[in-house]
Design a protein around this motif. Structure first.
Motif, PDB file in Angstrom:
ATOM      1  N   ALA A 163       0.865  -1.180   0.000  1.00 26.49           N
ATOM      2  CA  ALA A 163       0.000   0.000   0.000  1.00 26.49           C
ATOM      3  C   ALA A 163       0.897   1.224   0.000  1.00 26.49           C
ATOM      4  O   ALA A 163       1.829   1.316   0.800  1.00 26.49           O
ATOM      5  CB  ALA A 163      -0.898   0.003   1.231  1.00 26.49           C
ATOM      6  N   VAL A 164       0.621   2.143  -0.914  1.00 26.07           N
ATOM      7  CA  VAL A 164       1.444   3.345  -1.040  1.00 26.07           C
ATOM      8  C   VAL A 164       0.555   4.570  -1.134  1.00 26.07           C
ATOM      9  O   VAL A 164      -0.547   4.521  -1.692  1.00 26.07           O
ATOM     10  CB  VAL A 164       2.367   3.282  -2.287  1.00 26.07           C
ATOM     11  N   VAL A 165       1.030   5.664  -0.559  1.00 24.61           N
ATOM     12  CA  VAL A 165       0.407   6.959  -0.803  1.00 24.61           C
ATOM     13  C   VAL A 165       1.057   7.521  -2.061  1.00 24.61           C
ATOM     14  O   VAL A 165       2.286   7.605  -2.149  1.00 24.61           O
ATOM     15  CB  VAL A 165       0.600   7.921   0.380  1.00 24.61           C
ATOM     16  N   VAL A 166       0.239   7.872  -3.039  1.00 25.09           N
ATOM     17  CA  VAL A 166       0.730   8.360  -4.332  1.00 25.09           C
ATOM     18  C   VAL A 166       0.467   9.855  -4.426  1.00 25.09           C
ATOM     19  O   VAL A 166      -0.670  10.315  -4.219  1.00 25.09           O
ATOM     20  CB  VAL A 166       0.039   7.633  -5.501  1.00 25.09           C
ATOM     21  N   ARG A 167       1.514  10.590  -4.734  1.00 28.02           N
ATOM     22  CA  ARG A 167       1.406  12.031  -4.965  1.00 28.02           C
ATOM     23  C   ARG A 167       1.916  12.333  -6.371  1.00 28.02           C
ATOM     24  O   ARG A 167       3.124  12.405  -6.597  1.00 28.02           O
ATOM     25  CB  ARG A 167       2.214  12.802  -3.914  1.00 28.02           C
ATOM     26  N   PRO A 168       1.020  12.463  -7.352  1.00 26.81           N
ATOM     27  CA  PRO A 168       1.446  12.759  -8.724  1.00 26.81           C
ATOM     28  C   PRO A 168       2.128  14.117  -8.809  1.00 26.81           C
ATOM     29  O   PRO A 168       1.646  15.107  -8.237  1.00 26.81           O
ATOM     30  CB  PRO A 168       0.130  12.744  -9.509  1.00 26.81           C
ATOM     31  N   GLU A 169       3.246  14.146  -9.538  1.00 26.51           N
ATOM     32  CA  GLU A 169       3.992  15.392  -9.722  1.00 26.51           C
ATOM     33  C   GLU A 169       4.601  15.416 -11.120  1.00 26.51           C
ATOM     34  O   GLU A 169       5.456  14.601 -11.434  1.00 26.51           O
ATOM     35  CB  GLU A 169       5.120  15.526  -8.689  1.00 26.51           C
ATOM     36  N   GLY A 171       3.814  14.524 -14.203  1.00 27.20           N
ATOM     37  CA  GLY A 171       3.847  13.324 -15.028  1.00 27.20           C
ATOM     38  C   GLY A 171       4.499  12.127 -14.355  1.00 27.20           C
ATOM     39  O   GLY A 171       4.668  11.079 -14.984  1.00 27.20           O
ATOM     40  N   GLU A 172       4.866  12.248 -13.089  1.00 25.59           N
ATOM     41  CA  GLU A 172       5.488  11.156 -12.341  1.00 25.59           C
ATOM     42  C   GLU A 172       4.603  10.787 -11.150  1.00 25.59           C
ATOM     43  O   GLU A 172       3.825  11.607 -10.652  1.00 25.59           O
ATOM     44  CB  GLU A 172       6.868  11.569 -11.819  1.00 25.59           C
ATOM     45  N   LEU A 173       4.755   9.559 -10.681  1.00 21.98           N
ATOM     46  CA  LEU A 173       4.070   9.112  -9.480  1.00 21.98           C
ATOM     47  C   LEU A 173       5.082   9.020  -8.353  1.00 21.98           C
ATOM     48  O   LEU A 173       5.984   8.180  -8.380  1.00 21.98           O
ATOM     49  CB  LEU A 173       3.417   7.746  -9.711  1.00 21.98           C
ATOM     50  N   ARG A 174       4.966   9.897  -7.382  1.00 19.24           N
ATOM     51  CA  ARG A 174       5.825   9.850  -6.205  1.00 19.24           C
ATOM     52  C   ARG A 174       5.119   9.008  -5.150  1.00 19.24           C
ATOM     53  O   ARG A 174       4.018   9.338  -4.722  1.00 19.24           O
ATOM     54  CB  ARG A 174       6.080  11.255  -5.664  1.00 19.24           C
ATOM     55  N   VAL A 175       5.745   7.914  -4.763  1.00 16.17           N
ATOM     56  CA  VAL A 175       5.068   6.977  -3.866  1.00 16.17           C
ATOM     57  C   VAL A 175       5.774   6.892  -2.524  1.00 16.17           C
ATOM     58  O   VAL A 175       7.003   7.005  -2.427  1.00 16.17           O
ATOM     59  CB  VAL A 175       4.961   5.570  -4.488  1.00 16.17           C
ATOM     60  N   GLU A 176       4.977   6.688  -1.496  1.00  8.33           N
ATOM     61  CA  GLU A 176       5.468   6.479  -0.142  1.00  8.33           C
ATOM     62  C   GLU A 176       4.879   5.173   0.375  1.00  8.33           C
ATOM     63  O   GLU A 176       3.658   5.023   0.466  1.00  8.33           O
ATOM     64  CB  GLU A 176       5.042   7.632   0.769  1.00  8.33           C
ATOM     65  N   LEU A 177       5.726   4.223   0.699  1.00  6.80           N
ATOM     66  CA  LEU A 177       5.259   2.933   1.200  1.00  6.80           C
ATOM     67  C   LEU A 177       4.690   3.103   2.604  1.00  6.80           C
ATOM     68  O   LEU A 177       5.373   3.599   3.500  1.00  6.80           O
ATOM     69  CB  LEU A 177       6.415   1.934   1.217  1.00  6.80           C
ATOM     70  N   VAL A 178       3.437   2.695   2.812  1.00  5.00           N
ATOM     71  CA  VAL A 178       2.799   2.850   4.126  1.00  5.00           C
ATOM     72  C   VAL A 178       2.262   1.533   4.684  1.00  5.00           C
ATOM     73  O   VAL A 178       1.870   1.473   5.850  1.00  5.00           O
ATOM     74  CB  VAL A 178       1.654   3.888   4.063  1.00  5.00           C
TER      75      VAL A 178
END
Length: 338
Positions: A163-169, A171-178
């Motif tokens: 499960a990741v929190v996705v913050r689009p920036e 044209g990229e997907l910045r993901v944080e593993l949670v």
């Protein structure tokens, strides 16, 4: 003239399950549209529970010409000109993420791009899955591209339960593993139990078909989820014991899929609570983050109702063709970066 012909963006994905090539365009409304989603499964011997990496690489080398020719036929029939080529370079967006089978897709992508005279764009297999699910669920179209708000995404397959929190920036997907799996992955359990019952690998589709036939009472589901981490190794042992005692394939299938569904729902509930506590809310108002479920396991329609029923947040799924391994998300990311 070449300049007058419509543009398309191509993607390659070479996972441990499927050889994939895809292409997308911007339609008359300016929205991204997948026009080719070509796949070939990797052959697995009867009774086996997967492939060694060396065998997967060899299978991709054999599959890719056929898959690429199928896609090329679609592009030629539409008169499209390739504007960029994307590929899955690694399983996940992490420094230590590596799998040899993705080198095959990279080699083909770079050769294909060189022949077209265009640049390549590397993505992760996970980002491709998430983007394909965004597209199929309609989130991509309604936003005119990647969402401009964060969301919670689950990538659930044979090789990943995360499960990741996705913050689009940009044209990229910045993901944080949670959150994720603490031992076995959901798809691993499905395949191990399925092979034990004599099903062909991968076993998800057959197990889903069996589960809906079940008429017996499912044994109590004693799931173990703590702080967004699920434990599934015990599920394999419980399913094996149930199979030995009953020999009832529909019952065992329903038990396994129900256990996974309940585990994922508990993970979602726990993560939404912890994310809200630290201030992660949807930018479209003070609401919980939308949740997107992606990956091969999430093509299983037996699991989905448990995840959506009574949820206090938006729940999004993709169609099976874009949940299972595919290159469409990689092609879409390539277009979004152009």
């Amino acid at each position: 003239m070449k300049a007058d012909r419509p543009l398309c963006w191509v993607g390659f994905d070479t996972s441990n399950y499927t050889t994939s090539a895809a292409a997308c365009i911007r339609n008359a409304e300016g929205r991204l549209e997948v026009i080719a989603n070509c796949k070939a499964p990797l052959p697995v011997a009867a009774g086996a529970r997967g492939l060694r990496q060396s065998d997967a690489v060899f299978a991709h080398v054999k599959n890719l010409p056929t898959v690429v020719n199928e896609m090329r036929g679609i592009l030629e029939s539409g008169g499209y000109v390739v504007a960029g080529v994307g590929y899955s370079a690694r399983p996940r967006d992490a420094e230590d993420s590596y799998m040899p089978c993705f080198l095959t897709g990279r080699a083909f992508a770079e050769s294909f791009a060189a022949g077209c005279g265009v640049a390549t764009h590397a993505s992760s297999h996970q980002s491709g899955h998430i983007t394909a699910a965004l597209y199929s669920s309609g989130m991509l179209a309604e936003c005119g591209g990647l969402p401009d708000y964060p969301f919670l995404a689950f990538h659930v397959s044979g090789g990943t339960t995360e499960a990741v929190v996705v913050r689009p920036e940009g044209g990229e997907l910045r993901v944080e593993l949670v959150g994720g799996g603490a031992d076995l992955h959901a798809g691993q359990v499905i395949d191990r139990v399925g092979v034990m019952m004599g099903l062909d690998f991968p076993c998800g589709r057959a197990m889903e078909a069996l589960a809906v036939q079940n008429t017996q009472k499912i044994p109590p589901l004693k799931v173990c989820v703590r702080d967004g981490q699920c434990h599934l190794s015990g599920l394999e042992n419980q399913a094996a014991d149930l199979w030995r005692r009953t020999g009832d394939a529909p019952l065992v299938s329903a038990f396994v899929l129900s256990f996974i569904a309940k585990s994922l729902r508990c993970m979602t509930d726990q993560l939404q609570e912890s994310l809200a506590a630290r201030g992660d809310r949807c930018d479209l108002g003070d609401r919980p983050l939308p949740v997107l479920y992606a990956g091969g396991v999430m093509s299983n329609r037996y699991i989905r109702p448990v995840l959506s029923e009574g949820a206090g947040w938006r729940v999004c799924f993709s169609e099976p063709a874009y949940s299972a391994d595919n290159a469409a998300g990689v092609a879409l990311l390539c277009a979004l970066r152009s």
